[in-house]
Design a protein around this motif. Structure first.
Motif, PDB file in Angstrom:
ATOM      1  N   ASN A 169       0.836  -1.202   0.000  1.00  0.00           N
ATOM      2  CA  ASN A 169       0.000   0.000   0.000  1.00  0.00           C
ATOM      3  C   ASN A 169       0.872   1.253   0.000  1.00  0.00           C
ATOM      4  N   ASP A 170       0.526   2.252  -0.830  1.00  0.00           N
ATOM      5  CA  ASP A 170       1.339   3.489  -0.836  1.00  0.00           C
ATOM      6  C   ASP A 170       0.527   4.673  -1.367  1.00  0.00           C
ATOM      7  N   TYR A 171       1.130   5.878  -1.261  1.00  0.00           N
ATOM      8  CA  TYR A 171       0.491   7.126  -1.705  1.00  0.00           C
ATOM      9  C   TYR A 171       1.366   7.797  -2.759  1.00  0.00           C
ATOM     10  N   ASN A 172       0.828   8.833  -3.379  1.00  0.00           N
ATOM     11  CA  ASN A 172       1.514   9.491  -4.512  1.00  0.00           C
ATOM     12  C   ASN A 172       1.785   8.492  -5.631  1.00  0.00           C
ATOM     13  N   THR A 173       0.856   7.569  -5.780  1.00  0.00           N
ATOM     14  CA  THR A 173       0.950   6.526  -6.806  1.00  0.00           C
ATOM     15  C   THR A 173      -0.282   6.615  -7.710  1.00  0.00           C
ATOM     16  N   ASP A 174      -0.794   7.828  -7.864  1.00  0.00           N
ATOM     17  CA  ASP A 174      -2.102   8.035  -8.502  1.00  0.00           C
ATOM     18  C   ASP A 174      -1.974   8.325  -9.987  1.00  0.00           C
ATOM     19  N   GLY A 175      -0.960   7.767 -10.593  1.00  0.00           N
ATOM     20  CA  GLY A 175      -0.729   7.888 -12.020  1.00  0.00           C
ATOM     21  C   GLY A 175       0.572   7.162 -12.303  1.00  0.00           C
ATOM     22  N   VAL A 176       0.959   7.150 -13.575  1.00  0.00           N
ATOM     23  CA  VAL A 176       2.242   6.540 -13.927  1.00  0.00           C
ATOM     24  C   VAL A 176       3.328   7.566 -13.598  1.00  0.00           C
ATOM     25  N   ASN A 177       4.109   7.293 -12.580  1.00  0.00           N
ATOM     26  CA  ASN A 177       5.198   8.194 -12.199  1.00  0.00           C
ATOM     27  C   ASN A 177       6.352   7.355 -11.651  1.00  0.00           C
ATOM     28  N   ALA A 178       7.444   8.010 -11.302  1.00  0.00           N
ATOM     29  CA  ALA A 178       8.646   7.267 -10.888  1.00  0.00           C
ATOM     30  C   ALA A 178       8.358   6.398  -9.666  1.00  0.00           C
ATOM     31  N   LYS A 179       7.573   6.927  -8.727  1.00  0.00           N
ATOM     32  CA  LYS A 179       7.302   6.154  -7.511  1.00  0.00           C
ATOM     33  C   LYS A 179       6.432   4.948  -7.824  1.00  0.00           C
ATOM     34  N   SER A 180       5.351   5.159  -8.567  1.00  0.00           N
ATOM     35  CA  SER A 180       4.480   4.008  -8.872  1.00  0.00           C
ATOM     36  C   SER A 180       5.213   2.995  -9.738  1.00  0.00           C
ATOM     37  N   TYR A 214      -4.770   7.964 -14.202  1.00  0.00           N
ATOM     38  CA  TYR A 214      -5.105   7.254 -12.958  1.00  0.00           C
ATOM     39  C   TYR A 214      -5.580   5.831 -13.264  1.00  0.00           C
ATOM     40  N   GLN A 215      -6.534   5.709 -14.178  1.00  0.00           N
ATOM     41  CA  GLN A 215      -7.074   4.377 -14.518  1.00  0.00           C
ATOM     42  C   GLN A 215      -6.018   3.505 -15.200  1.00  0.00           C
ATOM     43  N   ALA A 216      -5.265   4.094 -16.117  1.00  0.00           N
ATOM     44  CA  ALA A 216      -4.230   3.318 -16.823  1.00  0.00           C
ATOM     45  C   ALA A 216      -3.199   2.780 -15.841  1.00  0.00           C
ATOM     46  N   ASN A 217      -2.915   3.543 -14.809  1.00  0.00           N
ATOM     47  CA  ASN A 217      -1.955   3.075 -13.810  1.00  0.00           C
ATOM     48  C   ASN A 217      -2.512   1.877 -13.039  1.00  0.00           C
ATOM     49  N   LEU A 218      -3.784   1.963 -12.628  1.00  0.00           N
ATOM     50  CA  LEU A 218      -4.402   0.797 -11.969  1.00  0.00           C
ATOM     51  C   LEU A 218      -4.332  -0.419 -12.888  1.00  0.00           C
ATOM     52  N   GLN A 219      -4.631  -0.182 -14.162  1.00  0.00           N
ATOM     53  CA  GLN A 219      -4.689  -1.300 -15.119  1.00  0.00           C
ATOM     54  C   GLN A 219      -3.327  -1.960 -15.296  1.00  0.00           C
ATOM     55  N   ARG A 220      -2.261  -1.159 -15.311  1.00  0.00           N
ATOM     56  CA  ARG A 220      -0.955  -1.811 -15.539  1.00  0.00           C
ATOM     57  C   ARG A 220      -0.580  -2.708 -14.360  1.00  0.00           C
ATOM     58  N   PHE A 221      -0.983  -2.323 -13.142  1.00  0.00           N
ATOM     59  CA  PHE A 221      -0.744  -3.216 -11.998  1.00  0.00           C
ATOM     60  C   PHE A 221      -1.626  -4.461 -12.119  1.00  0.00           C
ATOM     61  N   ALA A 222      -2.901  -4.286 -12.439  1.00  0.00           N
ATOM     62  CA  ALA A 222      -3.797  -5.437 -12.586  1.00  0.00           C
ATOM     63  C   ALA A 222      -3.249  -6.413 -13.617  1.00  0.00           C
TER      64      ALA A 222
END
Ligand code: XIL
Length: 298
Positions: A169-180, A214-222
């Motif tokens: 679980n983490d924050y500042n992961t609400d899009g495709v970025n270096a942290k996510s 935001y959605q694309a980032n969720l999808q890449r993890f899924a």
């Protein structure tokens, strides 16, 4: 359906709230909780400082209050959080090396064993990645015990409660970025090596805007083969609050493996973000525009 939980259930999802044990005696608070939500997360009561205030002495009374509230509601219970660099008890904060590693893994084993069979998803490790552009781990006493501390925690949690879904679980992961992307690479590596991980939590403490991916980032993890969950949603009050809540809701519904959404409190007056009015109910417990926007999006 006419409530958040029942509407989310129509697509097999849950809609949850972070709950504070100390507020359960407030009839307005508990009334909304019982009516609207079908998942609960302990806002603080299952954290390390709350559950193991002295080394080897475990205190579960307040965590159990949240658990029992969830059971009474027929709700799912999210466990939050087994290991985190914040809200550690003083004794752990002053430890290091093998002694800290052993204490941390023992903590995971003991707490996950206490709640075995009752927890839908555990946040096994919370906020272990750094903010900014490095994509690297955050420095912490836990990280300094060795880079393998996260997988050791997941293996211990799986052994203690094989039925719980195990989340990072983490924050500042609400899009495709270096942290996510750093987290994405860790999850991909865990899946490749058979480290037990089932889900990734996106806290989603949002300001007045939301990333277009935001959605694309969720999808890449899924697409890595894990479930995704929105775990601590709150959105700064502003012209866009209702729209941002709707965008998050639609993103989760559009990702088959997004299994549920949790808001981080009930009324604005219950929020940790004092003065930002980031939740779905006002201080009196009335539904806000953001509530109506979520309900129609579900
Ligand atoms: C917050 C709680 O809401 C506060 O009551 C407490 O004082 C500090 O922690 N990320 C997390 C949560 O994972 O555990 C935090 O909760 C908010 C940020």
């Amino acid at each position: 359906a006419t409530t958040l939980g029942a509407s989310a259930a129509q697509t097999g999802r849950y809609y949850g709230a972070a709950v504070a044990a100390g507020r359960l005696g407030d009839a307005t608070y508990t009334g909304i909780l019982n009516r609207e939500f079908n998942s609960v997360t302990a806002e603080n009561e299952m954290k390390w400082d709350a559950t193991e205030p002295a080394q080897g002495r475990f205190t579960y009374a307040n965590g159990d209050r949240i658990l029992n509230q969830g059971i009474a509601m027929g709700a799912k219970v999210r466990g939050h959080a087994l290991l985190w660099h914040q809200q550690q008890p003083g004794w752990a904060r002053s430890m290091s090396g093998a002694a800290l590693r052993n204490a941390a893994i023992n903590h995971v084993t003991q707490v996950a064993t206490h709640y075995r069979g009752r927890i839908h998803s555990w946040d096994v490790v919370n906020e272990a990645f750094a903010d900014g552009g490095s994509g690297a781990r955050r420095d912490s006493n836990l990280q300094r015990t060795g880079n393998d501390w996260i997988e050791a925690a997941f293996r211990a949690a799986r052994a203690a409660d094989p039925g719980a879904k195990l989340c990072y679980n983490d924050y500042n992961t609400d899009g495709v970025n270096a942290k996510s992307t750093g987290i994405y690479n860790m999850v991909r590596d865990f899946k490749a090596r058979g480290v037990p991980i089932d889900c990734v939590g996106f806290q989603s403490h949002l300001g007045t805007g939301i990333s277009g991916d935001y959605q694309a980032n969720l999808q890449r993890f899924a697409d890595l083969g894990v479930d995704v969950q929105i775990t601590e949603l709150d959105v700064a009050q502003g012209g866009n609050q209702a729209n941002i809540y709707a965008t998050v809701t639609r993103a989760c519904l559009a990702v088959a493996r997004c299994t549920g959404i949790t808001v981080w409190g009930i009324r604005d007056s219950d929020s940790w973000r004092t003065g930002e009015n980031p939740l779905l109910f006002d201080n009196s417990g009335n539904r806000k525009a953001a509530y109506n926007s979520v309900l129609s999006a579900l």
